[in-house]
Design a protein around this motif. Structure first.
Motif, short mmCIF file in Angstrom:
data_model
loop_
_atom_site.label_atom_id
_atom_site.label_comp_id
_atom_site.label_asym_id
_atom_site.label_seq_id
_atom_site.Cartn_x
_atom_site.Cartn_y
_atom_site.Cartn_z
N LEU A 44 0.82 -1.21 0.00
CA LEU A 44 0.00 0.00 0.00
C LEU A 44 0.86 1.26 0.00
CD1 LEU A 44 -2.77 -1.05 2.56
CD2 LEU A 44 -2.95 -0.97 0.07
N THR A 45 1.91 1.25 0.82
CA THR A 45 2.76 2.44 0.90
C THR A 45 3.41 2.77 -0.44
OG1 THR A 45 3.24 1.98 3.23
CG2 THR A 45 4.74 3.47 2.09
N SER A 46 3.93 1.74 -1.12
CA SER A 46 4.60 1.99 -2.40
C SER A 46 3.60 2.37 -3.49
CB SER A 46 5.40 0.76 -2.83
OG SER A 46 4.57 -0.38 -2.92
N ALA A 47 2.34 1.92 -3.35
CA ALA A 47 1.32 2.25 -4.35
C ALA A 47 0.77 3.66 -4.18
CB ALA A 47 0.18 1.24 -4.27
N PHE A 48 0.67 4.12 -2.93
CA PHE A 48 -0.04 5.37 -2.67
C PHE A 48 0.81 6.49 -2.05
CE2 PHE A 48 -3.55 2.12 -2.01
CZ PHE A 48 -4.03 2.25 -3.31
N ARG A 49 2.01 6.17 -1.55
CA ARG A 49 2.76 7.19 -0.81
C ARG A 49 4.18 7.42 -1.31
NH1 ARG A 49 0.93 4.91 5.14
NH2 ARG A 49 -1.32 5.10 4.79
N ASP A 50 4.51 6.89 -2.48
CA ASP A 50 5.81 7.21 -3.07
C ASP A 50 5.70 8.61 -3.65
OD1 ASP A 50 8.11 7.48 -4.63
OD2 ASP A 50 8.17 5.34 -5.12
N HIS A 51 6.40 9.57 -3.03
CA HIS A 51 6.22 10.98 -3.39
C HIS A 51 6.67 11.29 -4.81
CE1 HIS A 51 10.56 11.91 -3.11
NE2 HIS A 51 10.56 11.04 -2.12
N ARG A 52 7.39 10.36 -5.45
CA ARG A 52 7.85 10.59 -6.82
C ARG A 52 6.75 10.38 -7.85
NH1 ARG A 52 12.53 6.26 -6.78
NH2 ARG A 52 10.80 5.15 -5.75
N PHE A 53 5.65 9.73 -7.44
CA PHE A 53 4.60 9.36 -8.38
C PHE A 53 3.23 9.71 -7.81
CE2 PHE A 53 8.12 6.33 -8.68
CZ PHE A 53 8.45 6.41 -10.03
N ARG A 54 2.25 9.87 -8.71
CA ARG A 54 0.87 10.01 -8.25
C ARG A 54 0.39 8.64 -7.76
NH1 ARG A 54 -2.05 7.62 -12.17
NH2 ARG A 54 -1.17 7.58 -14.27
N LYS A 55 -0.68 8.62 -6.99
CA LYS A 55 -1.21 7.38 -6.46
C LYS A 55 -1.67 6.45 -7.59
CE LYS A 55 -2.98 9.53 -2.21
NZ LYS A 55 -4.20 9.79 -1.40
N ILE A 56 -1.44 5.16 -7.40
CA ILE A 56 -1.93 4.18 -8.37
C ILE A 56 -3.47 4.18 -8.34
CG2 ILE A 56 -2.12 1.70 -8.82
CD1 ILE A 56 0.79 1.43 -8.04
N GLU A 57 -4.08 4.15 -9.53
CA GLU A 57 -5.52 4.14 -9.63
C GLU A 57 -6.02 2.80 -10.17
OE1 GLU A 57 -7.28 7.77 -11.23
OE2 GLU A 57 -5.29 8.69 -11.19
N GLU A 58 -7.31 2.54 -9.93
CA GLU A 58 -7.88 1.23 -10.27
C GLU A 58 -7.73 0.90 -11.76
OE1 GLU A 58 -12.11 -1.22 -9.81
OE2 GLU A 58 -11.90 0.82 -9.03
N TRP A 59 -7.89 1.90 -12.63
CA TRP A 59 -7.85 1.63 -14.07
C TRP A 59 -6.47 1.16 -14.53
CZ3 TRP A 59 -4.25 4.29 -16.88
CH2 TRP A 59 -3.79 5.51 -16.35
N GLU A 60 -5.43 1.35 -13.71
CA GLU A 60 -4.07 0.94 -14.09
C GLU A 60 -3.75 -0.52 -13.78
OE1 GLU A 60 -0.89 3.99 -13.14
OE2 GLU A 60 -2.46 4.61 -11.73
N LEU A 61 -4.57 -1.16 -12.96
CA LEU A 61 -4.21 -2.45 -12.40
C LEU A 61 -3.82 -3.49 -13.46
CD1 LEU A 61 -6.78 -2.79 -9.48
CD2 LEU A 61 -4.35 -2.17 -9.35
N GLU A 62 -4.54 -3.52 -14.58
CA GLU A 62 -4.27 -4.53 -15.59
C GLU A 62 -2.93 -4.34 -16.28
OE1 GLU A 62 -7.45 -5.15 -18.33
OE2 GLU A 62 -8.99 -5.14 -16.77
N THR A 63 -2.31 -3.19 -16.11
CA THR A 63 -1.00 -2.93 -16.74
C THR A 63 0.15 -3.05 -15.75
OG1 THR A 63 -1.00 -0.53 -16.31
CG2 THR A 63 -2.14 -1.30 -18.29
N LEU A 64 -0.13 -3.42 -14.51
CA LEU A 64 0.89 -3.38 -13.47
C LEU A 64 1.49 -4.75 -13.15
CD1 LEU A 64 -0.65 -0.87 -10.90
CD2 LEU A 64 1.07 -0.42 -12.67
N GLU A 65 2.73 -4.71 -12.73
CA GLU A 65 3.42 -5.87 -12.17
C GLU A 65 3.92 -5.48 -10.80
OE1 GLU A 65 6.41 -8.72 -14.29
OE2 GLU A 65 7.61 -7.13 -13.35
N CYS A 66 3.78 -6.38 -9.83
CA CYS A 66 4.24 -6.11 -8.47
C CYS A 66 5.37 -7.07 -8.13
CB CYS A 66 3.08 -6.29 -7.48
SG CYS A 66 3.53 -5.86 -5.77
#
Length: 203
Positions: free
Chosen positions: A49-71
């Motif tokens: 959660l922290t890396s998805a929503f609180r990395d100050h270098r990036f905007r928060k990850i949004e639901e529409w992006e999920l299909e393009t993401l790798e964790c």
């Protein structure tokens, strides 16, 4: 793929999100972790959660992006004090650097811009220097992915730490460097969907 079971005990870890598109290189979307050992279940829950929503270098990850993401989850191991800023191997070690404000680093008698494998003793920390310290890390895969050599990696880490001035050889020699290794597990959206549906979860 399972890199470690929860019974193996606490571990330092980093969680990395990347955007992955066919025919294009992956793009970093968030990466935060901790060097303090954490129980795997607790650490994953927090830093995903922290890396998805609180990395100050990036905007928060949004639901529409999920299909393009790798964790990816990196469990950090084999921490060692490096003898110098060059005492590590690309593709094997990650590095964690720390250094005082360059204005507090004594200049060497014979300044040189040439890289040297020899370290120099850092200044003795005081109450004032502790308020002017910098630190940064790169995971083991970063230098290889970026095509950097050791010097480029170290200089990039210095900038990542927040120093925007000139990088001298005296500054490089004043670095305190810890090297480490990692075990990595990466999961894409399709693999996650398959796992979740097979285990009775709703999407």
């Amino acid at each position: 793929m399972v890199v470690r079971s929860a019974a193996d005990g606490p571990s330092p870890l980093f969680v990395t999100w990347s955007t992955v598109r066919p025919g294009k290189p992956s793009r970093l979307r968030g990466c935060i972790g901790t060097f303090d050992p954490r129980p795997l279940r607790e650490g994953l829950a927090e830093y995903a959660l922290t890396s998805a929503f609180r990395d100050h270098r990036f905007r928060k990850i949004e639901e529409w992006e999920l299909e393009t993401l790798e964790c990816s989850v990196s469990l950090l191991t084999d921490f060692e004090d490096a003898a110098s800023y060059l005492d590590w191997e690309i593709g094997v070690h990650g590095i964690h650097i720390s250094f005082p404000h360059p204005s507090l680093i004594p200049a060497s008698p014979s300044p040189s811009s040439a890289p040297s494998p020899l370290g120099s003793a850092p200044a003795v920390p005081t109450r004032s220097t502790l308020r002017h310290s910098f630190s940064a890390t790169f995971l083991p895969e970063i230098a290889e992915e970026q095509g950097w050599d050791k010097l480029e990696t170290v200089d990039s880490a210095i900038h990542k730490a927040g120093w925007s001035g000139r990088i001298s050889e005296d500054l490089r020699r004043a670095l305190t460097v810890r090297r480490y290794q990692s075990r990595v597990c990466s999961v894409g959206w399709e693999e996650y969907v398959q796992w979740r549906t097979e285990n009775g979860g709703a999407m």
